[in-house]
Motif scaffolding. Sequence first.
Motif, PDB file in Angstrom:
ATOM      1  N   PHE A 117       0.822  -1.205   0.000  1.00 47.10           N
ATOM      2  CA  PHE A 117       0.000   0.000   0.000  1.00 47.10           C
ATOM      3  C   PHE A 117       0.857   1.256   0.000  1.00 47.10           C
ATOM      4  O   PHE A 117       1.878   1.334   0.673  1.00 47.10           O
ATOM      5  N   LYS A 118       0.425   2.236  -0.780  1.00 46.75           N
ATOM      6  CA  LYS A 118       1.056   3.552  -0.736  1.00 46.75           C
ATOM      7  C   LYS A 118      -0.053   4.603  -0.688  1.00 46.75           C
ATOM      8  O   LYS A 118      -0.878   4.687  -1.587  1.00 46.75           O
ATOM      9  N   GLY A 119      -0.082   5.369   0.370  1.00 49.80           N
ATOM     10  CA  GLY A 119      -1.133   6.381   0.506  1.00 49.80           C
ATOM     11  C   GLY A 119      -0.547   7.772   0.602  1.00 49.80           C
ATOM     12  O   GLY A 119       0.607   7.950   0.975  1.00 49.80           O
ATOM     13  N   THR A 120      -1.343   8.751   0.221  1.00 50.62           N
ATOM     14  CA  THR A 120      -0.967  10.140   0.480  1.00 50.62           C
ATOM     15  C   THR A 120      -2.056  10.743   1.365  1.00 50.62           C
ATOM     16  O   THR A 120      -3.236  10.465   1.192  1.00 50.62           O
ATOM     17  N   LEU A 121      -1.627  11.547   2.306  1.00 54.90           N
ATOM     18  CA  LEU A 121      -2.549  12.127   3.289  1.00 54.90           C
ATOM     19  C   LEU A 121      -2.493  13.649   3.210  1.00 54.90           C
ATOM     20  O   LEU A 121      -1.669  14.212   2.494  1.00 54.90           O
ATOM     21  N   GLY A 122      -3.363  14.286   3.955  1.00 53.12           N
ATOM     22  CA  GLY A 122      -3.281  15.733   4.119  1.00 53.12           C
ATOM     23  C   GLY A 122      -3.908  16.531   2.988  1.00 53.12           C
ATOM     24  O   GLY A 122      -3.935  17.749   3.034  1.00 53.12           O
ATOM     25  N   GLY A 123      -4.386  15.836   1.940  1.00 52.09           N
ATOM     26  CA  GLY A 123      -4.936  16.543   0.793  1.00 52.09           C
ATOM     27  C   GLY A 123      -3.937  16.675  -0.342  1.00 52.09           C
ATOM     28  O   GLY A 123      -4.169  17.377  -1.316  1.00 52.09           O
ATOM     29  N   PHE A 124      -2.801  15.989  -0.211  1.00 52.16           N
ATOM     30  CA  PHE A 124      -1.821  15.971  -1.295  1.00 52.16           C
ATOM     31  C   PHE A 124      -2.208  14.918  -2.324  1.00 52.16           C
ATOM     32  O   PHE A 124      -2.799  13.897  -1.987  1.00 52.16           O
ATOM     33  N   VAL A 125      -1.873  15.204  -3.564  1.00 55.29           N
ATOM     34  CA  VAL A 125      -2.194  14.295  -4.657  1.00 55.29           C
ATOM     35  C   VAL A 125      -0.908  13.587  -5.071  1.00 55.29           C
ATOM     36  O   VAL A 125       0.117  14.254  -5.254  1.00 55.29           O
ATOM     37  N   PRO A 126      -0.923  12.266  -5.194  1.00 52.35           N
ATOM     38  CA  PRO A 126       0.315  11.576  -5.573  1.00 52.35           C
ATOM     39  C   PRO A 126       0.721  11.933  -6.999  1.00 52.35           C
ATOM     40  O   PRO A 126      -0.135  12.200  -7.839  1.00 52.35           O
TER      41      PRO A 126
END
Lengths: 354, 178
Positions: free
Chosen positions: A328-337
């Motif tokens: 799994f790879k997630g981005t948090l905080g409202g950032f777009v990968p």
Amino acid sequence: MAKKLMKGSEAIGEAAIQAGCRYFFGYPITPQNEIPEYMSRRLPQEGGCFLQAESEVAAINMVYGAAGAGARVMTSSSSPGISLKQEGVSYIACAELPCVIVNIMRVGPGLGGIQPAQGDYFQATKGGGHGDYHLVVLAPSTVQEAADMVMEGFDIADTYRIPVMVLGDGMIGQIMEPVEFRQPKKREVPAKTWAATGWEDKSRDRAVINSLYIEPEQMLEVTERLMARYEQIKQNETKVETFMMEDAEYCITAYGTTARIAKSAVLKARAMGIKVGLIRPITIWPFPSEAYEKAADQVKAFLTVEMSAGQMVEDVRLAVNGKKPVYFKGTLGGFVPTTQDMVNELVKLTEGRE
Amino acid sequence: MLHQIISAGFGGQGVLLLGQLIAYSGLQEGKNVSWLPSYGPEMRGGTANCSVVVSDEEVGSPVVTEADVVVVMNRPSFEKYEGNVAPGGKLFVNSSLIDLKTERTDIEVYYVPVNAIAEELGNGRVANMVMLGAVLEKTGIVSPKTAIACLTASFGAKKAHLIPVNEQALAKGAEAVK
């Protein structure tokens, strides 16, 4: 009809109108305000009703009422607003009423921020409100798909008497892309004989719209009917896109806007010699488990990417059922990968580590 | 053909419209396009930017991080987006408001005093169109004719009288980088 350049939110509004929706009840919240704004302008032109409710709770209960009277009705909001609507959503599901609910996800938890995120997957697919129910959840990755899904969503809702959710993120709400409005494939949509439209001629039984069943036998009957319908929906409505999976040794998987970035990553990684393909659930409920079951016999590993701390990845793991590792790879905080982020993760995967 | 563009400045400079016109024109010329604005609490007088993709293929990521064209209309945008120009890409700097020079040697840079040129034309508000003229001259993403046609369509009859000055702005911008 020629393609028009439209904002996702406006395309969603127009699609609803083209699908015969004449009632919209909502309460403003960023990043989807252009939906109610568009509806407030367009619905009066079509003889419909736009109403800005005093709250999200009021809005969803207005949807409940209009749906009970057999109207095509929609509401839209963004994450915190959708949370407020959950009680009503559960009632609508229990009362077996069709409607379309749009959630343009922003980052959470809490009031969170207004940037794009995918943190409402659990809420959308696993309940959200109380009790044993499901929504059909459609996950658009382009503006065109958002418009198509809204139009078909009304047909699905009417066919199965179920609330349909279109789950996008802030990007889908704000992006402008070419779009054309095209009618979905023809369905045999049953007449709404159950709708509470008046009882003057007494020619049928009284229509009762209800979500309260005190007698356990009655409640059992209702839930069993719901479960049987969900099985039917799984059979008929599950949708998935696979991209370059034919010879893939690795599988990246994502839904919504994250999936189109993953598609770019697939092309970039392929150019580097990594044999990777994409599985993109188009419906996230029902979840296209079969595509993963099949891929589990073929690929070495899966990589799920989401703008969340890891939600859809649980359904991927259930489907893969331990046959292959699921990373799994997630981005948090409202950032777009970025495409490059994903390519980097894929390179790691080929090196046999996470 | 794939163009990934970032257009940035402060609210009111027309950086979003500049990007939209490229997207509209790309659509008219049969390309796949996307236009993604920054959105947030920073509207009036704050920074604004958009990512535009114009492509022969389906548009993948609409978020541009390695741009082949970056337009910066004010100093904060220069500082923020100079690094997003891909090697070999083009940076268009509004030298009327930005007194910085890039130290990068792996990109092409065009310093265009777009506010000054717009003032000379008698309408400071067409500075973004001067910049668009420069961008289209150097990149050929879309034809200036298509851009004017799109602007004419979106302006309608009420604002039709503004078309000539916009046309002049495009031409002056192109001239400035010839």
